[in-house]
Design an enzyme around this catalytic site. Structure first.
Site, PDB file in Angstrom:
ATOM      1  N   SER A   1     -10.691  -6.016   9.146  1.00 53.96           N
ATOM      2  CA  SER A   1     -12.206  -5.367   8.546  1.00 53.96           C
ATOM      3  C   SER A   1     -12.365  -6.501   7.722  1.00 53.96           C
ATOM      4  CB  SER A   1     -11.929  -4.074   8.045  1.00 53.96           C
ATOM      5  OG  SER A   1     -11.486  -3.952   6.740  1.00 53.96           O
TER       6      SER A   1
ATOM      7  N   ARG B   1       1.667   2.390  13.190  1.00 50.51           N
ATOM      8  CA  ARG B   1       0.855   1.303  13.018  1.00 50.51           C
ATOM      9  C   ARG B   1       0.671   1.422  11.427  1.00 50.51           C
ATOM     10  NH1 ARG B   1      -5.091   3.177  14.881  1.00 50.51           N
ATOM     11  NH2 ARG B   1      -4.119   3.571  16.800  1.00 50.51           N
ATOM     12  N   HIS B   2       1.309   1.827  10.473  1.00 50.20           N
ATOM     13  CA  HIS B   2       1.355   1.586   9.112  1.00 50.20           C
ATOM     14  C   HIS B   2       2.483   1.199   8.514  1.00 50.20           C
ATOM     15  CE1 HIS B   2      -2.309   4.113   9.475  1.00 50.20           C
ATOM     16  NE2 HIS B   2      -2.778   3.528   8.581  1.00 50.20           N
TER      17      HIS B   2
ATOM     18  N   ARG C   1       0.829  -1.254  -0.041  1.00 52.94           N
ATOM     19  CA  ARG C   1      -0.007   0.096   0.006  1.00 52.94           C
ATOM     20  C   ARG C   1       0.954   1.183   0.111  1.00 52.94           C
ATOM     21  NH1 ARG C   1      -5.432  -1.677   3.169  1.00 52.94           N
ATOM     22  NH2 ARG C   1      -5.954  -3.653   2.099  1.00 52.94           N
TER      23      ARG C   1
ATOM     24  N   GLU D   1      -7.329  -0.677  14.814  1.00 54.08           N
ATOM     25  CA  GLU D   1      -8.071  -1.633  14.119  1.00 54.08           C
ATOM     26  C   GLU D   1      -7.149  -2.787  13.485  1.00 54.08           C
ATOM     27  OE1 GLU D   1      -9.516  -0.262  10.196  1.00 54.08           O
ATOM     28  OE2 GLU D   1      -8.783  -1.936   9.638  1.00 54.08           O
TER      29      GLU D   1
ATOM     30  N   ARG E   1      -0.406  -6.123  12.803  1.00 51.63           N
ATOM     31  CA  ARG E   1      -1.403  -5.334  13.571  1.00 51.63           C
ATOM     32  C   ARG E   1      -1.881  -6.316  14.985  1.00 51.63           C
ATOM     33  NH1 ARG E   1      -4.807  -0.920  11.118  1.00 51.63           N
ATOM     34  NH2 ARG E   1      -3.063   0.209  10.241  1.00 51.63           N
TER      35      ARG E   1
ATOM     36  N   GLU F   1       0.607   4.089   1.065  1.00 47.30           N
ATOM     37  CA  GLU F   1       0.169   5.108   1.810  1.00 47.30           C
ATOM     38  C   GLU F   1       1.314   6.003   2.324  1.00 47.30           C
ATOM     39  OE1 GLU F   1      -1.400   2.362   4.580  1.00 47.30           O
ATOM     40  OE2 GLU F   1      -3.442   2.226   4.007  1.00 47.30           O
TER      41      GLU F   1
HETATM   42  P1  AMO Z   1      -8.380  -3.160   4.946  1.00 50.78           P
HETATM   43  O1  AMO Z   1      -7.834  -2.341   3.943  1.00 50.78           O
HETATM   44  O2  AMO Z   1      -9.183  -2.686   6.276  1.00 50.78           O
HETATM   45  O3  AMO Z   1      -9.353  -4.095   4.409  1.00 50.78           O
HETATM   46  O4  AMO Z   1      -7.198  -4.113   5.527  1.00 50.78           O
HETATM   47  C1  AMO Z   1      -7.295  -5.220   6.369  1.00 50.78           C
HETATM   48  C2  AMO Z   1      -6.451  -5.201   7.434  1.00 50.78           C
HETATM   49  O5  AMO Z   1      -4.932  -5.092   7.077  1.00 50.78           O
HETATM   50  C3  AMO Z   1      -4.361  -4.221   7.895  1.00 50.78           C
HETATM   51  N1  AMO Z   1      -3.510  -3.280   7.262  1.00 50.78           N
HETATM   52  C4  AMO Z   1      -2.433  -2.646   7.480  1.00 50.78           C
HETATM   53  N2  AMO Z   1      -1.718  -3.097   8.340  1.00 50.78           N
HETATM   54  C5  AMO Z   1      -0.238  -2.355   8.358  1.00 50.78           C
HETATM   55  N3  AMO Z   1      -0.072  -1.130   7.526  1.00 50.78           N
HETATM   56  C6  AMO Z   1      -0.967  -1.067   6.828  1.00 50.78           C
HETATM   57  N4  AMO Z   1      -0.808   0.080   5.849  1.00 50.78           N
HETATM   58  C7  AMO Z   1      -2.253  -1.620   6.546  1.00 50.78           C
HETATM   59  N5  AMO Z   1      -3.422  -1.715   5.783  1.00 50.78           N
HETATM   60  C8  AMO Z   1      -4.519  -2.375   6.259  1.00 50.78           C
HETATM   61  C9  AMO Z   1      -5.372  -3.982   9.020  1.00 50.78           C
HETATM   62  C10 AMO Z   1      -6.506  -4.033   8.587  1.00 50.78           C
HETATM   63  O6  AMO Z   1      -7.456  -4.192   9.268  1.00 50.78           O
HETATM   64  N6  AMO Z   1     -10.146  -6.200   1.535  1.00 50.78           N
HETATM   65  C11 AMO Z   1     -10.285  -5.789   2.848  1.00 50.78           C
HETATM   66  C12 AMO Z   1     -10.572  -7.029   3.884  1.00 50.78           C
HETATM   67  C13 AMO Z   1     -11.855  -7.566   3.622  1.00 50.78           C
HETATM   68  O7  AMO Z   1     -13.001  -6.940   3.788  1.00 50.78           O
HETATM   69  O8  AMO Z   1     -11.809  -8.957   3.459  1.00 50.78           O
HETATM   70  C14 AMO Z   1      -9.396  -4.891   3.369  1.00 50.78           C
HETATM   71  O9  AMO Z   1      -8.194  -5.013   2.544  1.00 50.78           O
HETATM   72  O10 AMO Z   1      -5.188  -4.856  10.144  1.00 50.78           O
END
Ligand code: AMO
Length: 415
Positions: free
Chosen positions: A341, A204-205, A196, A338, A389, A198
């Site tokens: 999701s 936490r990212h 990602r 979180e 996480r 981001e």
């Molecule tokens: P979402 O985008 O909320 O949902 O991602 C799911 C989980 O992945 C983790 N996560 C991350 N951890 C660390 N760094 C990041 N940049 C990051 N981005 C996400 C989190 C988050 O809750 N397709 C949906 C899931 C689904 O509906 O099945 C999805 O990707 O713990």
């Protein structure tokens, strides 16, 4: 007996010398009383450096030292490889180093008992997750990580030059795990990489992270998925807490096994709590990091670590089943962060096309995905749970970089 490992510490008290040897099992105290070991071995100790790799032939004895149950009297010390001095980072350091220094020298950082224990538990976490999912009829799959279409909205993608075409690194296996429901696999999971782009650099990212993704067909609604998720987490935590005592001890954390079912609150209730506690969040907005933290505090006051937030506004994401002004998506948070999701997905083709349009996306870009909804797609749902996480929250570590071997963040793509 033979011990193999790294020289962790050398102590020379004149008439007696001590070597502390370290390997993945722990620390060993090697004692060298001048009068009891051969002279050449006693002298050899002064030539050793910290972090030299050695093989020690020795005799095991009970120890009177307070930190060691046993001690070892050597009859031979062989140096297998030397370490340079000074060390850029001392694995035996008493004072903690800055995160950047640690990550720049991650191989040395990983030699620390505490850090090794984090990754031993990470490995066990995945073992218990697989054990639970395989025992519950899920099949492990692997889907492409070079993709042509965004699955989670278009902004966070890393572009890749794929011969003459433009491609991206996968943000999540979302579209593929749904395709597997149309393929009749019914229950699948993937332990997958998320990439990602981001921009933010937070505790936490990560820009490259891992997740346990799951999808299941023929569900009644999102509650079926939530039940699987809470049972999975319960299984993981119970087993880590029972079987990883040594590692938990090294990390200095005690684990509470959460009771199931986990607490559920609606998005509306979350907004009410947040507004009561001074947040300016309005209905319809995403919960920000600070909102999640405030909610975590509220839960903590009520002795709750793990809680679901459900019945989000319908605009959460295009593939989640809408239900009036709400949708059948959920988040699982732990202590204000979180960790998962998920939700029930749309299985009706035309509804999905409309939703893709409403989200400002072009259905033509989703044709390979949409096609599978035209030839018999069962009702289905699933979730994505960030492994780092989850580990961070289970072990109460305050930076997600602790939970991945070689973190990728806004400023770091090496080592
Ligand atoms: P979402 O985008 O909320 O949902 O991602 C799911 C989980 O992945 C983790 N996560 C991350 N951890 C660390 N760094 C990041 N940049 C990051 N981005 C996400 C989190 C988050 O809750 N397709 C949906 C899931 C689904 O509906 O099945 C999805 O990707 O713990």
């Amino acid at each position: 007996m033979i011990l193999k490992g790294w020289i962790h510490e050398i102590r020379d008290l004149g008439g007696i010398k001590f070597l502390i040897l370290r390997n993945r099992e722990g620390l060993y105290q090697i004692v060298l009383p001048k009068k009891k070991v051969p002279g050449e071995i006693f002298e050899k100790v002064s030539e050793l450096n910290k972090e030299d790799v050695v093989l020690i032939e020795c005799e095991k004895k009970e120890s009177k030292a307070k930190d060691f149950e046993f001690e070892y009297l050597p009859s031979e010390i062989t140096v297998l490889n030397r370490s340079e001095t000074p060390l850029p980072l001392d694995p035996a350091e008493k004072v903690s180093a800055e995160m950047d220094t640690r990550l720049d020298n991650r191989f040395l950082d990983l030699r620390k008992r505490k850090i090794y224990s984090i990754f031993k538990i990470r490995s066990d976490l995945l073992r218990y997750a697989r054990e639970f999912l395989l025992n519950n009829d899920f099949i492990e799959i692997h889907t492409p990580k070079i993709i042509s279409t965004a699955s989670e909205g278009g902004t966070d993608l890393f572009p890749v030059q794929y011969f003459e075409k433009k491609a991206y690194l996968s943000q999540s296996p979302q579209l593929y795990k749904e395709m597997m429901m149309a393929a009749g696999f019914d229950r699948v999971f993937e332990i997958a990489w998320y990439f990602r782009a981001e921009e933010h650099n937070t505790r936490r990212h990560l820009n490259e992270s891992t997740a346990i993704d799951l999808e299941m067909a023929f569900i009644k609604d999102e509650e079926d998925v939530m039940e699987t998720l809470e049972n999975l987490i319960h299984h993981i935590i119970k087993n880590i807490s029972e079987n990883c005592k040594k590692e938990l001890n090294e990390i200095g954390v005690e684990m509470d096994i959460p009771e199931t079912p986990f607490k559920r609150i609606t998005y509306d209730k979350a907004i009410e709590i947040l507004n009561d506690r001074g947040s300016t969040i309005e209905w319809g907005e995403d919960l920000g990091t600070e909102d999640e933290r405030i909610l975590g505090e509220y839960m903590k006051e009520n002795d709750i670590a793990y809680y679901f937030i459900k019945r989000f506004p319908a605009k959460k994401i295009f593939y989640i089943m809408p239900d009036g002004k709400y949708c059948r998506g959920f988040d699982l948070d732990c202590n204000g962060v979180e960790i998962t999701s998920g939700g029930q997905r749309i299985h009706d083709h035309d509804l999905l096309v409309n939703r893709i349009r409403e989200f400002g996306l072009n259905p033509a870009n989703f044709e390979d995905y949409l096609k599978v909804f035209r030839y018999g797609m069962p009702p289905h749902g699933g979730f994505g749970m960030g492994i780092e996480r989850l580990l961070m929250e289970i072990l109460r570590l305050n930076n997600i970089r602790e939970c991945i071997l070689f973190p990728r963040d806004r400023n770091r793509i090496k080592p």
